[in-house]
Scaffold this motif. Sequence first.
Motif, PDB file in Angstrom:
ATOM      1  N   GLN A 157       0.707  -1.217   0.114  1.00  0.00           N
ATOM      2  CA  GLN A 157      -0.099  -0.131   0.348  1.00  0.00           C
ATOM      3  C   GLN A 157       0.527   1.476  -0.031  1.00  0.00           C
ATOM      4  N   LEU A 158       2.115   1.536   0.972  1.00  0.00           N
ATOM      5  CA  LEU A 158       2.789   1.950   1.081  1.00  0.00           C
ATOM      6  C   LEU A 158       3.463   2.727  -0.558  1.00  0.00           C
ATOM      7  N   LEU A 159       4.294   1.395  -1.204  1.00  0.00           N
ATOM      8  CA  LEU A 159       4.218   1.917  -2.687  1.00  0.00           C
ATOM      9  C   LEU A 159       2.822   2.240  -4.222  1.00  0.00           C
ATOM     10  N   LEU A 160       1.936   2.645  -3.430  1.00  0.00           N
ATOM     11  CA  LEU A 160       1.445   2.842  -4.058  1.00  0.00           C
ATOM     12  C   LEU A 160       0.926   4.479  -4.233  1.00  0.00           C
ATOM     13  N   ASP A 161       1.691   5.204  -3.016  1.00  0.00           N
ATOM     14  CA  ASP A 161       1.583   6.538  -2.938  1.00  0.00           C
ATOM     15  C   ASP A 161       2.599   7.159  -3.864  1.00  0.00           C
ATOM     16  N   TYR A 162       3.840   5.734  -4.492  1.00  0.00           N
ATOM     17  CA  TYR A 162       5.148   6.135  -5.249  1.00  0.00           C
ATOM     18  C   TYR A 162       4.628   5.923  -6.593  1.00  0.00           C
ATOM     19  N   ASP A 163       2.732   5.639  -6.779  1.00  0.00           N
ATOM     20  CA  ASP A 163       2.626   5.204  -7.912  1.00  0.00           C
ATOM     21  C   ASP A 163       3.224   4.086  -8.553  1.00  0.00           C
ATOM     22  N   ILE A 164       4.167   2.069  -7.747  1.00  0.00           N
ATOM     23  CA  ILE A 164       4.833   1.792  -7.670  1.00  0.00           C
ATOM     24  C   ILE A 164       4.626   0.093  -7.712  1.00  0.00           C
ATOM     25  N   THR A 165       4.156  -0.484  -8.273  1.00  0.00           N
ATOM     26  CA  THR A 165       3.034  -1.441  -7.778  1.00  0.00           C
ATOM     27  C   THR A 165       3.926  -3.142  -7.706  1.00  0.00           C
ATOM     28  N   PHE A 166       4.016  -4.196  -6.901  1.00  0.00           N
ATOM     29  CA  PHE A 166       4.842  -5.527  -7.221  1.00  0.00           C
ATOM     30  C   PHE A 166       5.244  -5.761  -8.762  1.00  0.00           C
ATOM     31  N   ASN A 167       4.650  -5.830  -9.279  1.00  0.00           N
ATOM     32  CA  ASN A 167       4.565  -5.635 -11.110  1.00  0.00           C
ATOM     33  C   ASN A 167       5.165  -5.129 -11.253  1.00  0.00           C
ATOM     34  N   HIS A 199      11.674  14.572   2.401  1.00  0.00           N
ATOM     35  CA  HIS A 199      11.816  14.006   0.725  1.00  0.00           C
ATOM     36  C   HIS A 199      11.522  13.363   0.069  1.00  0.00           C
ATOM     37  N   LEU A 200      11.480  12.642   0.763  1.00  0.00           N
ATOM     38  CA  LEU A 200      11.077  11.383  -0.257  1.00  0.00           C
ATOM     39  C   LEU A 200       9.715  11.051   0.260  1.00  0.00           C
ATOM     40  N   LYS A 201       9.593  11.147   1.200  1.00  0.00           N
ATOM     41  CA  LYS A 201       8.156  11.115   1.831  1.00  0.00           C
ATOM     42  C   LYS A 201       7.389  11.887   1.781  1.00  0.00           C
ATOM     43  N   VAL A 202       7.990  13.445   2.115  1.00  0.00           N
ATOM     44  CA  VAL A 202       6.683  14.238   1.448  1.00  0.00           C
ATOM     45  C   VAL A 202       6.420  14.858  -0.171  1.00  0.00           C
ATOM     46  N   LYS A 203       7.428  14.596  -0.804  1.00  0.00           N
ATOM     47  CA  LYS A 203       7.249  14.648  -2.268  1.00  0.00           C
ATOM     48  C   LYS A 203       7.363  13.341  -2.987  1.00  0.00           C
ATOM     49  N   LYS A 204       7.394  12.551  -2.317  1.00  0.00           N
ATOM     50  CA  LYS A 204       7.542  10.927  -3.131  1.00  0.00           C
ATOM     51  C   LYS A 204       8.130  10.722  -4.400  1.00  0.00           C
ATOM     52  N   GLN A 205       9.493  11.839  -4.149  1.00  0.00           N
ATOM     53  CA  GLN A 205      10.059  11.348  -5.525  1.00  0.00           C
ATOM     54  C   GLN A 205      11.908  11.301  -4.256  1.00  0.00           C
ATOM     55  N   LEU A 206      12.669  10.664  -5.781  1.00  0.00           N
ATOM     56  CA  LEU A 206      14.054  11.056  -5.680  1.00  0.00           C
ATOM     57  C   LEU A 206      14.991  12.293  -5.395  1.00  0.00           C
ATOM     58  N   PRO A 207      15.314  12.426  -4.347  1.00  0.00           N
ATOM     59  CA  PRO A 207      16.032  14.041  -4.213  1.00  0.00           C
ATOM     60  C   PRO A 207      17.588  13.550  -5.180  1.00  0.00           C
ATOM     61  N   ILE A 208      17.714  13.629  -5.926  1.00  0.00           N
ATOM     62  CA  ILE A 208      19.014  13.246  -6.895  1.00  0.00           C
ATOM     63  C   ILE A 208      20.030  14.358  -7.137  1.00  0.00           C
ATOM     64  N   LYS A 209      19.723  15.181  -6.997  1.00  0.00           N
ATOM     65  CA  LYS A 209      20.744  16.411  -7.022  1.00  0.00           C
ATOM     66  C   LYS A 209      21.293  15.870  -5.242  1.00  0.00           C
ATOM     67  N   ASP A 210      20.834  15.756  -4.516  1.00  0.00           N
ATOM     68  CA  ASP A 210      21.365  15.771  -3.247  1.00  0.00           C
ATOM     69  C   ASP A 210      21.993  14.946  -2.874  1.00  0.00           C
ATOM     70  N   ILE A 230      13.686   3.830  -4.558  1.00  0.00           N
ATOM     71  CA  ILE A 230      12.172   3.977  -4.091  1.00  0.00           C
ATOM     72  C   ILE A 230      11.397   3.222  -2.997  1.00  0.00           C
ATOM     73  N   ALA A 231      12.200   2.282  -3.335  1.00  0.00           N
ATOM     74  CA  ALA A 231      11.840   0.917  -2.825  1.00  0.00           C
ATOM     75  C   ALA A 231      12.755  -0.140  -1.682  1.00  0.00           C
ATOM     76  N   VAL A 232      13.374  -0.164  -1.851  1.00  0.00           N
ATOM     77  CA  VAL A 232      14.656  -0.100  -1.145  1.00  0.00           C
ATOM     78  C   VAL A 232      14.357   0.373   0.381  1.00  0.00           C
ATOM     79  N   ALA A 233      14.354   2.335  -0.153  1.00  0.00           N
ATOM     80  CA  ALA A 233      15.129   3.458   0.937  1.00  0.00           C
ATOM     81  C   ALA A 233      13.781   2.628   1.656  1.00  0.00           C
ATOM     82  N   ILE A 237      13.971   2.883   5.820  1.00  0.00           N
ATOM     83  CA  ILE A 237      12.648   4.850   7.023  1.00  0.00           C
ATOM     84  C   ILE A 237      11.967   3.893   7.245  1.00  0.00           C
ATOM     85  N   GLY A 238      11.036   2.802   6.879  1.00  0.00           N
ATOM     86  CA  GLY A 238      10.041   2.301   7.055  1.00  0.00           C
ATOM     87  C   GLY A 238      10.211   1.242   8.394  1.00  0.00           C
TER      88      GLY A 238
END
Length: 252
Positions: A157-167, A199-210, A230-233, A237-238
């Motif tokens: 369910q958490l991954l769905l917030d990042y538009d990621i499914t197991f598939n 940054h990842l939790k709030v913006k749902k994106q990797l902070p690539i520049k950082d 993202i999934a591994v992070a 984090i969780g």
Amino acid sequence: MKAKKLQPITTESTNAFTLEDRIHKIQQGDEKLRNVIIDSYQPFIKKVVSKVCNRFIDHTMDEYSIGLIGFNEAMDQYQRGQGSKFLTFADMVIRRRIIDYIRKEARQTKTIYLNQTEIDEEGQQEESYIQQRAAIDFYEAQCQVEERLEQIEVFKQLLLDYDITFNVLSKNCPKHVDARENAKRVAKTLADHPEMAQHLKVKKQLPIKDLLQFVSCSRKTIERNRKYIIAVALIYIGGFSALQSYIEPETL
């Protein structure tokens, strides 16, 4: 004019706060709310303890007191960002405390009998102790399976917030071991830095520049493995302990 019938006030109807919001208030020092929550969730505590002990438990029993302590401990230790709901976390803490209690009682019982009985009785007590240990080990194994399934569902369910499914994740997993290990290191670096994790939790994106300031791989590599990182992070984090094998180092 006919008076309206008043509805009973419950902890869920007193305000719009979620249970997790209330736990946060308790951690900030609201002891009155702590007592309200403990009182309201006594049936939940009894249910968890009874399931572990495989028999009915009421508030007069030692096992219930241990469960109450575990629930109270869970309120102090719960972290919002760990990826699970409070009751799921509390269930796990209570189970562990009860199992520890059963183990302790089993050891004490064994010691008492070995000190006070004859040799023929000693064998019977040893056999009883072994059976009890086997039952505890079997139940622990079941709990681990249940915990893993619960964490997988929460993680899904958490991954769905990042538009990621197991598939999608399986299709985006780096094929080579060295590439996966590199992506895991990037994810661990992200998780170890609170600002990037936030940054990842709030913006749902990797902070690539950082990230590029702390890792040796290129932007292109990070972007190519973005969903896997993202999934591994999020596992780090969780605090998804049951999914730990997913992020353990592989043999190159």
